[in-house]
Design an enzyme around this catalytic site. Structure first.
Site, PDB file in Angstrom:
ATOM      1  CB  SER A  11      -0.951   0.015   1.200  1.00 23.05           C
ATOM      2  OG  SER A  11      -0.226  -0.016   2.409  1.00 23.05           O
ATOM      3  N   GLY A  47      -1.829   0.538 -10.893  1.00 25.99           N
ATOM      4  CA  GLY A  47      -2.402  -0.383 -11.863  1.00 25.99           C
ATOM      5  C   GLY A  47      -2.446  -1.811 -11.369  1.00 25.99           C
ATOM      6  CB  SER A 135      16.171  -4.825   8.114  1.00 28.57           C
ATOM      7  OG  SER A 135      16.600  -3.599   8.679  1.00 28.57           O
ATOM      8  CE1 TYR A 145      11.829  -4.349  10.985  1.00 29.69           C
ATOM      9  CE2 TYR A 145      14.064  -3.497  11.224  1.00 29.69           C
ATOM     10  CZ  TYR A 145      12.962  -3.774  10.433  1.00 29.69           C
ATOM     11  OH  TYR A 145      12.994  -3.477   9.092  1.00 29.69           O
ATOM     12  CB  ILE A 178      14.374   3.023   2.278  1.00 30.35           C
ATOM     13  CG1 ILE A 178      15.301   1.817   2.050  1.00 30.35           C
ATOM     14  CG2 ILE A 178      13.631   3.393   0.999  1.00 30.35           C
ATOM     15  CD1 ILE A 178      16.351   2.007   0.987  1.00 30.35           C
TER      16      ILE A 178
END
Length: 241
Positions: A11, A47, A135, A145, A178
Site C-alpha cells: 500500500s 495499476g 534489513s 526487529y 530508505i
C-alpha cells in the site's frame, strides 16, 4: 501474458514502488495490506489489483491465495515493519511486556513471510522467484526487529535449497535507510537522519525505487542462477566481502 506477481505490504513505500515497477512492464500485480483504503489508493495509482489481507493470519493467507485465480510467478514479501514504534516499549523488568513486543515483531516480519511463502510455493511454477525482505538492522540484531529480520534472511537461505530443484529462486533483499516510507512513523529526528546518511558511501538516503530495481532484477531471467543470497541495498552503510 505477463507474470503473476504478489506483493505483500503493497500500500505504500517500498511495496508500492515494487508493485509499480512490475505493473509498468505489463505484469498482473496483486498487492496486499491491512489498510483497505490505503491499499485501494495504491492499486489505482500503480495499476495493481488490491486484496486486503492480514498476512499474519493463516486463515486469511489461505483465502488470499485461493482467490488469486492462477499460480504466483513472483512473490515479494514486504509486509512487516518495526512494531516497536507502535507501542511505548516495555521496561527491562517487564517480562510480559517484553514477550509481547518480541512476538509482535516476529509475527509482523517472520511469521507473515513464512505463511505467505508456504501458501504460494506449492503451486509456483518452474522459473518462479521468491523475494523476501530483511534489513540492515539484522546485522546489529540486538532488538526484536533486528532478530526477526535476521531470521527472515536465514530462513530464506534454507528455502532456496528446498525450492531450487523445482527451478524456483529465493533471495532476500536487505534495505538500509530508505527515505519516503512510513517506517519511522514520523519519529526520525534530523540528527539521526544525518547519521544514517553519513554512514553511506554515496552520502544519500536510499529510495523505494532503489529497492524496487533490485527486486525487478531478481525476478528477471538474468537472475536465474542467483539464489539463496541476502543482497544489501544501503549505499555501503553495511558492506560484505
Amino acid at each position: 501474458m505477463g507474470k503473476h506477481v504478489l506483493v505483500t505490504g503493497g500500500s505504500g513505500g517500498i511495496g508500492r514502488a515494487v508493485a509499480q515497477s512490475f505493473a509498468t512492464r505489463g505484469d498482473d500485480v496483486v498487492i496486499t495490506g491491512r489498510d483497505a483504503e490505503a491499499l485501494a489508493r495504491a492499486a489505482v495509482a500503480t495499476g495493481a489489483r488490491d486484496a486486503p489481507c492480514d498476512v499474519r493470519d493463516p486463515t486469511a493467507v489461505e483465502a488470499l491465495v485461493a482467490g488469486l485465480g492462477r499460480p504466483v510467478d513472483v512473490l515479494v514479501t514486504l509486509a512487516g515493519g518495526n512494531t516497536d514504534f507502535d507501542t511505548p516499549g516495555a521496561k527491562p523488568t517487564d517480562l510480559p511486556g517484553i514477550a509481547d513486543a518480541w512476538l509482535a515483531n516476529l509475527g509482523a516480519n517472520l511469521l507473515s513471510t513464512v505463511l505467505t511463502v508456504s501458501a504460494v510455493v506449492p503451486t509456483m511454477p518452474s522459473g518462479g522467484a521468491i523475494i523476501t525482505v530483511g534489513s540492515i538492522g539484522a546485522e546489529y540484531a540486538s532488538t526484536s526487529y533486528g532478530v526477526a529480520k535476521a531470521a527472515v534472511q536465514a530462513w530464506t537461505a534454507g528455502l532456496a535449497a528446498d525450492v531450487g530443484p523445482r527451478g524456483i529462486t529465493a533471495c532476500c533483499v536487505a534495505p538500509g535507510y530508505i527515505e519516503g516510507t512510513g517506517y519511522f512513523r514520523g519519529r526520525l529526528a534530523p540528527e539521526r537522519r544525518e547519521r544514517l546518511v553519513a554512514a553511506t558511501h554515496d552520502k544519500r538516503p536510499g529510495t523505494p525505487d532503489d529497492v524496487a530495481a533490485l527486486v525487478l532484477f531478481l525476478a528477471s531471467e538474468g537472475a536465474r542462477h542467483l539464489t539463496g543470497q541476502t543482497l544489501h541495498v544501503n549505499g555501503g552503510a553495511h558492506t560484505t566481502r
